[in-house]
Design an enzyme around this catalytic site. Structure first.
Site, PDB file in Angstrom:
ATOM      1  CG  ASN A 110      -6.721   8.353 -36.274  1.00 34.94           C
ATOM      2  OD1 ASN A 110      -7.849   8.264 -36.331  1.00 34.94           O
ATOM      3  ND2 ASN A 110      -5.736   7.915 -36.807  1.00 34.94           N
ATOM      4  CB  THR A 155      -9.160 -19.055   8.228  1.00 32.37           C
ATOM      5  OG1 THR A 155      -9.299 -20.158   8.919  1.00 32.37           O
ATOM      6  CG2 THR A 155      -8.984 -18.006   8.979  1.00 32.37           C
ATOM      7  CG  HIS A 156      -9.206 -23.046   5.587  1.00 29.41           C
ATOM      8  ND1 HIS A 156      -8.462 -23.344   4.622  1.00 29.41           N
ATOM      9  CD2 HIS A 156      -8.395 -22.165   6.668  1.00 29.41           C
ATOM     10  CE1 HIS A 156      -7.070 -22.909   5.000  1.00 29.41           C
ATOM     11  NE2 HIS A 156      -7.110 -22.391   6.020  1.00 29.41           N
ATOM     12  CB  SER A 278     -38.943 -17.795  -4.048  1.00 30.91           C
ATOM     13  OG  SER A 278     -39.622 -18.647  -4.541  1.00 30.91           O
ATOM     14  CE  LYS A 284     -35.105 -19.104  -1.469  1.00 30.23           C
ATOM     15  NZ  LYS A 284     -33.921 -19.549  -0.900  1.00 30.23           N
ATOM     16  CG  ASN A 286     -34.038 -15.403  -2.408  1.00 29.17           C
ATOM     17  OD1 ASN A 286     -33.942 -16.051  -1.423  1.00 29.17           O
ATOM     18  ND2 ASN A 286     -34.878 -15.703  -3.472  1.00 29.17           N
ATOM     19  CD  GLU A 291     -28.059 -14.272  -5.060  1.00 30.17           C
ATOM     20  OE1 GLU A 291     -27.997 -15.414  -4.287  1.00 30.17           O
ATOM     21  OE2 GLU A 291     -28.851 -13.954  -5.727  1.00 30.17           O
ATOM     22  CE1 TYR A 318      -8.324   4.689 -34.286  1.00 26.72           C
ATOM     23  CE2 TYR A 318      -8.491   4.398 -36.696  1.00 26.72           C
ATOM     24  CZ  TYR A 318      -9.284   4.620 -35.541  1.00 26.72           C
ATOM     25  OH  TYR A 318     -10.346   4.065 -35.512  1.00 26.72           O
ATOM     26  CD  GLN A 323     -15.915   2.640 -34.579  1.00 26.71           C
ATOM     27  OE1 GLN A 323     -15.450   3.370 -35.343  1.00 26.71           O
ATOM     28  NE2 GLN A 323     -16.918   1.775 -34.916  1.00 26.71           N
ATOM     29  CE  LYS A 326     -15.737   5.212 -30.016  1.00 25.04           C
ATOM     30  NZ  LYS A 326     -15.936   6.244 -31.136  1.00 25.04           N
TER      31      LYS A 326
END
Ligand code: ARG
Length: 395
Positions: A110, A155-156, A278, A284, A286, A291, A318, A323, A326
Site C-alpha cells: 500500500n 460575444t454570443h 470526406s 471537404k 475537415n 474536433e 486502503y 487500484q 491507475k
C-alpha cells in the site's frame, strides 16, 4: 509465480483474473519507480540495522539489474504475480535468494504503490510542464507573425468589437500560465513521501522515513499514515483537475480555430496536411484534429468524475477500489500530452487571412469606439450610447 501473500491455497482462476485485471500490464509503467523506491528502502533498512552492508550491496546490484532489464524491455510481470511489487520481490528472491526475502521489512504494497505513483506523477507533471512551455513559445511565434492583424471579436457568437491576434493568442498563453500554477500546486502536494506508512497504520519498527524521502527527492514526508492512504484518490482527482484545466483551454481554442477557419468567417486557414477529407464530398477539408482536441477534454472531465466516484464512500484505510485509478490517471496524462503536441503543431502551421480579417471590421463593429469618441467630446456615456444605437438600429 508465488504471490506475496501465498499461504497454501489456490485462488479461483476467475477471481484471480478479475482482481488483477489489467494491473500486470499497467504496472509495467510503474515498476521502474517501484525499483527506485526499493533501492531507497533497502538503503534505509541497512541504515537502521535490518540489513548488513553486504546484503544491501547484493540487493542493490539485483535491483540495478532489474532496472536494466526493464529499460531494455526484457522484463514482464506475469498475471499470477498480480502487480509490480510482487514481481520485484520474486525477482530479488530469484537473484539473491534469502536476502531477497528481507526487502519487504517495514513496508506494504500500500505504501509502495503510493510512493511509486507519486514518483511517476512527478515525472509526468514535469513533462506536461515542458510541453506547455513549448506551446507557449509557439504562441509567441504566432503572435510575432500575425499579432498586429485586427479582426472582429465575438460575444454570443455575434460580432462584438475589434481585437487582434496578439490579444487572442496571448489569451491562451495567459490561460496556460494559470494552468501551470495549478499544476505546480498539485506537484507540491504530491511531493511528499508516503513511504514508511505501511498498510496505512505505520509499521511497528524504528525506521527513518526522512532518509528515504530525501533519497527519492521528495520535499518532505506525509506524516499521518492514515492520511497518506486517504490522499490516494484525492490527489489523483486534483491531478486530473489540473489536467482538465489544460484540456479545457485547448478545447476552447480548438473551437475558436474551427469557427475562425469556417470559410464563411475565414480569419484563419488550416494547413491542408492537418485536415482530413470526406469519403463522399470531394471538396471537404475537415478540421478533425481540432474536433478531437475538443472531444478529448470531455473525456478528461469524465476521468475526473471517475476518480471522484471511485474514491468516495470508502471508510479510512486502503481498499482495492483504488487500484482502478491507475489506468484512469495514466491515460489522462497520455491524452493531455498528445493534446499539447497537436495544438503546438496547429499553431505552427496556422495562417491568418488578413483580407478576411479586415473585411470583418464592418462599421457596426466600431460602434463602441464611436460611443467613446462622443464621450471624449463631452457627451454623457448613456446619451452617446443611444445616439450610436439609433444609427445601427439594434443590429
Ligand atoms: N495493485 C494494488 C493497487 O494498485 C497494489 C496494492 C495491493 N495491496 C493490497 N493490499 N491488495 O492498489
Amino acid at each position: 509465480m508465488p504471490k506475496l501473500w501465498e499461504k497454501g491455497y489456490t485462488l479461483d482462476p476467475l477471481i484471480e483474473r478479475f482482481t488483477v485485471g489489467k494491473d500486470y500490464l499497467t504496472d509495467m509503467k510503474l515498476i521502474k519507480y517501484d525499483v527506485i523506491a526499493s533501492i531507497a528502502h533497502a538503503e534505509m533498512l541497512a541504515k537502521v540495522g535490518y540489513l548488513s552492508s553486504e546484503e544491501l550491496e547484493k540487493l542493490k546490484a539485483a535491483l540495478k539489474k532489474l532496472s536494466e532489464l526493464i529499460d531494455s524491455n526484457q522484463f514482464s510481470i506475469s498475471p499470477d504475480e498480480e502487480d509490480c511489487h510482487t514481481a520485484i520481490e520474486n525477482f530479488l528472491v530469484r537473484e539473491v535468494g534469502e536476502i531477497g526475502k528481507k526487502i519487504h521489512m517495514a513496508r506494504s504494497r500500500n505504501d509502495q504503490v503510493l510512493t511509486a505513483l507519486r514518483l511517476l506523477y512527478k515525472d509526468q507533471l514535469k513533462r506536461i510542464e515542458k510541453l506547455i512551455q513549448e506551446l507557449k513559445n509557439q504562441l509567441v511565434q504566432f503572435s510575432k507573425r500575425f499579432g498586429r492583424i485586427k479582426f472582429a471579436g465575438f460575444t454570443h457568437t455575434r460580432k462584438a468589437m475589434p481585437t487582434n491576434f496578439r490579444t487572442w493568442s496571448m489569451a491562451l498563453y495567459d490561460a496556460l500560465d494559470d494552468d501551470l500554477r495549478i499544476l505546480r500546486l498539485v506537484f507540491e502536494l504530491i511531493d511528499r513521501s508516503p513511504l514508511g506508512t505501511g498498510a496505512g497504520y505505520g509499521v511497528p519498527a524504528k525506521i527513518d522515513r526522512r532518509f528515504t524521502a530525501e533519497r527519492l527527492g521528495f520535499k518532505s514526508i506525509q506524516k499521518n499514515p492514515i492520511h497518506a492512504q486517504l490522499s490516494r484518490g484525492k490527489y489523483e482527482f486534483l491531478l486530473l483537475h489540473s489536467l482538465s484545466q489544460i484540456s479545457f483551454d485547448l478545447n476552447r481554442f480548438a473551437s475558436d480555430i474551427i469557427f475562425f477557419s469556417l470559410p464563411e468567417i475565414g480569419y484563419l486557414s488550416l494547413a491542408r496536411e492537418l485536415c482530413t477529407g470526406s469519403s463522399i464530398m470531394p471538396q471537404k477539408l475537415n478540421p478533425d484534429p481540432l474536433e478531437l482536441v475538443r472531444a478529448y477534454h470531455n473525456r478528461i472531465v469524465a476521468k475526473q468524475m471517475e476518480c471522484a466516484t471511485i474514491t468516495s464512500n470508502l471508510i479510512t484505510g486502503y481498499h482495492r477500489d483504488l487500484q482502478l485509478l491507475k489506468e484512469t490517471v495514466l491515460e489522462a496524462f497520455e491524452i493531455v500530452e498528445q493534446l499539447l503536441l497537436v495544438m503546438k503543431l496547429i499553431f505552427e502551421k496556422l495562417e491568418v487571412n488578413e483580407q478576411k480579417c479586415r473585411t470583418s471590421l464592418t462599421k457596426e463593429v466600431l460602434a463602441t469606439e464611436k460611443v467613446y469618441e462622443l464621450v471624449e467630446r463631452g457627451t454623457p456615456f448613456r446619451d452617446a450610447y443611444r445616439i450610436v444605437a439609433e444609427e445601427f438600429g439594434g443590429e
